[in-house]
Scaffold this motif. Sequence first.
Motif, PDB file in Angstrom:
ATOM      1  N   LEU A 292       0.818  -1.204   0.000  1.00 21.77           N
ATOM      2  CA  LEU A 292       0.000   0.000   0.000  1.00 21.77           C
ATOM      3  C   LEU A 292       0.857   1.262   0.000  1.00 21.77           C
ATOM      4  N   TYR A 293       2.006   1.225   0.682  1.00 25.33           N
ATOM      5  CA  TYR A 293       2.915   2.376   0.668  1.00 25.33           C
ATOM      6  C   TYR A 293       3.411   2.642  -0.750  1.00 25.33           C
ATOM      7  N   PHE A 294       3.924   1.593  -1.427  1.00 24.53           N
ATOM      8  CA  PHE A 294       4.430   1.776  -2.782  1.00 24.53           C
ATOM      9  C   PHE A 294       3.310   2.142  -3.757  1.00 24.53           C
ATOM     10  N   GLY A 295       2.130   1.566  -3.572  1.00 21.89           N
ATOM     11  CA  GLY A 295       1.010   1.909  -4.445  1.00 21.89           C
ATOM     12  C   GLY A 295       0.604   3.359  -4.296  1.00 21.89           C
ATOM     13  N   THR A 296       0.540   3.856  -3.067  1.00 21.25           N
ATOM     14  CA  THR A 296       0.195   5.257  -2.834  1.00 21.25           C
ATOM     15  C   THR A 296       1.275   6.174  -3.364  1.00 21.25           C
ATOM     16  N   LYS A 297       2.521   5.817  -3.112  1.00 19.74           N
ATOM     17  CA  LYS A 297       3.641   6.633  -3.589  1.00 19.74           C
ATOM     18  C   LYS A 297       3.653   6.698  -5.112  1.00 19.74           C
ATOM     19  N   GLY A 298       3.491   5.554  -5.759  1.00 18.95           N
ATOM     20  CA  GLY A 298       3.481   5.530  -7.217  1.00 18.95           C
ATOM     21  C   GLY A 298       2.291   6.251  -7.804  1.00 18.95           C
ATOM     22  N   ASN A 299       1.158   6.184  -7.122  1.00 20.26           N
ATOM     23  CA  ASN A 299      -0.040   6.864  -7.599  1.00 20.26           C
ATOM     24  C   ASN A 299       0.115   8.375  -7.491  1.00 20.26           C
ATOM     25  N   LEU A 300       0.630   8.851  -6.363  1.00 21.93           N
ATOM     26  CA  LEU A 300       0.775  10.287  -6.175  1.00 21.93           C
ATOM     27  C   LEU A 300       1.881  10.880  -7.039  1.00 21.93           C
ATOM     28  N   MET A 301       2.980  10.143  -7.197  1.00 22.73           N
ATOM     29  CA  MET A 301       4.093  10.639  -8.001  1.00 22.73           C
ATOM     30  C   MET A 301       3.896  10.362  -9.485  1.00 22.73           C
ATOM     31  N   GLU A 302       2.930   9.528  -9.811  1.00 20.47           N
ATOM     32  CA  GLU A 302       2.707   9.074 -11.178  1.00 20.47           C
ATOM     33  C   GLU A 302       3.996   8.474 -11.747  1.00 20.47           C
ATOM     34  N   ALA A 303       4.601   7.594 -10.945  1.00 22.88           N
ATOM     35  CA  ALA A 303       5.856   6.933 -11.312  1.00 22.88           C
ATOM     36  C   ALA A 303       5.607   5.444 -11.461  1.00 22.88           C
ATOM     37  N   GLU A 304       6.258   4.858 -12.460  1.00 21.29           N
ATOM     38  CA  GLU A 304       6.005   3.450 -12.741  1.00 21.29           C
ATOM     39  C   GLU A 304       6.803   2.506 -11.846  1.00 21.29           C
ATOM     40  N   VAL A 305       7.950   2.921 -11.314  1.00 23.08           N
ATOM     41  CA  VAL A 305       8.765   2.012 -10.493  1.00 23.08           C
ATOM     42  C   VAL A 305       8.060   1.648  -9.176  1.00 23.08           C
ATOM     43  N   PRO A 306       7.541   2.627  -8.386  1.00 23.59           N
ATOM     44  CA  PRO A 306       6.816   2.229  -7.176  1.00 23.59           C
ATOM     45  C   PRO A 306       5.557   1.413  -7.478  1.00 23.59           C
ATOM     46  N   LEU A 307       4.878   1.749  -8.588  1.00 27.54           N
ATOM     47  CA  LEU A 307       3.693   0.969  -8.954  1.00 27.54           C
ATOM     48  C   LEU A 307       4.066  -0.460  -9.350  1.00 27.54           C
ATOM     49  N   ALA A 308       5.206  -0.619 -10.013  1.00 27.81           N
ATOM     50  CA  ALA A 308       5.653  -1.968 -10.373  1.00 27.81           C
ATOM     51  C   ALA A 308       6.020  -2.763  -9.115  1.00 27.81           C
ATOM     52  N   ALA A 309       6.666  -2.095  -8.159  1.00 23.00           N
ATOM     53  CA  ALA A 309       6.983  -2.767  -6.888  1.00 23.00           C
ATOM     54  C   ALA A 309       5.693  -3.165  -6.173  1.00 23.00           C
ATOM     55  N   SER A 310       4.706  -2.278  -6.198  1.00 25.72           N
ATOM     56  CA  SER A 310       3.419  -2.590  -5.588  1.00 25.72           C
ATOM     57  C   SER A 310       2.729  -3.749  -6.306  1.00 25.72           C
ATOM     58  N   LEU A 311       2.878  -3.815  -7.616  1.00 25.97           N
ATOM     59  CA  LEU A 311       2.280  -4.903  -8.388  1.00 25.97           C
ATOM     60  C   LEU A 311       2.916  -6.252  -8.031  1.00 25.97           C
ATOM     61  N   VAL A 312       4.230  -6.280  -7.865  1.00 25.90           N
ATOM     62  CA  VAL A 312       4.917  -7.519  -7.471  1.00 25.90           C
ATOM     63  C   VAL A 312       4.472  -7.937  -6.070  1.00 25.90           C
ATOM     64  N   LEU A 313       4.375  -6.959  -5.155  1.00 28.63           N
ATOM     65  CA  LEU A 313       3.931  -7.276  -3.802  1.00 28.63           C
ATOM     66  C   LEU A 313       2.458  -7.690  -3.778  1.00 28.63           C
ATOM     67  N   THR A 314       1.665  -7.170  -4.716  1.00 33.11           N
ATOM     68  CA  THR A 314       0.268  -7.590  -4.830  1.00 33.11           C
ATOM     69  C   THR A 314       0.188  -9.072  -5.187  1.00 33.11           C
TER      70      THR A 314
END
Length: 193
Positions: free
Chosen positions: A123-145
């Motif tokens: 959830l931390y990486f998903g929120t960070k990636g969503n707010l920053m509109e960055a693909e690396v935190p969202l990808a990390a969140s996807l792997v953790l998902t």
Amino acid sequence: MAERTRTARGREAAGIAADSAGGAGGQDGGRAARESLLHGGILLRPCWVPCPSDPGLRGMHGAWSCRPREMLLYLTGMWCCLYFLATLLMMTYKSQVFSYPRDYLVLDLTLLLLMGILEATRLYFGTKGNLMEAEVPLAASLVLTAGSALLSLYFLLWQTLVLWADVVLSATLLALHSLEAVLQVVAIASFVS
């Protein structure tokens, strides 16, 4: 004019866009969120806060925005808290009422704790990636998902004693993870292109 400037400063401090004509430079909410995240803080804007940084809402005062990923992250976070507490209570109940082998109880509790840590990080990486509109935190969140979905699948099918409440809670969590994974893949694809 002084009232308008105070309002603009208050919105900047909250991370919401200062979108007034004579305001403080037209800084958008995404930029404020990125700056807040880069300085180590997390700016959490609930999905029901007005979002004038959305292109469709510029000039529309009083309109409310709710991005699907933000809403789903918030909903999943609340559901994970409920899931963790309910599963912990059910394990306590099962260990008292049924013959629950001690080794399996320790394994299930360890996996539940691991799942809680994975969920918080995800959830931390998903929120960070969503707010920053960055693909690396969202990808990390996807792997953790994916890892968290495997653990919820374990609690749905393979834990020592599975009650009907376990099935309902785990199936709902799996559905939320699936929907969130689809939205994360779409978001990553839109950020890359």
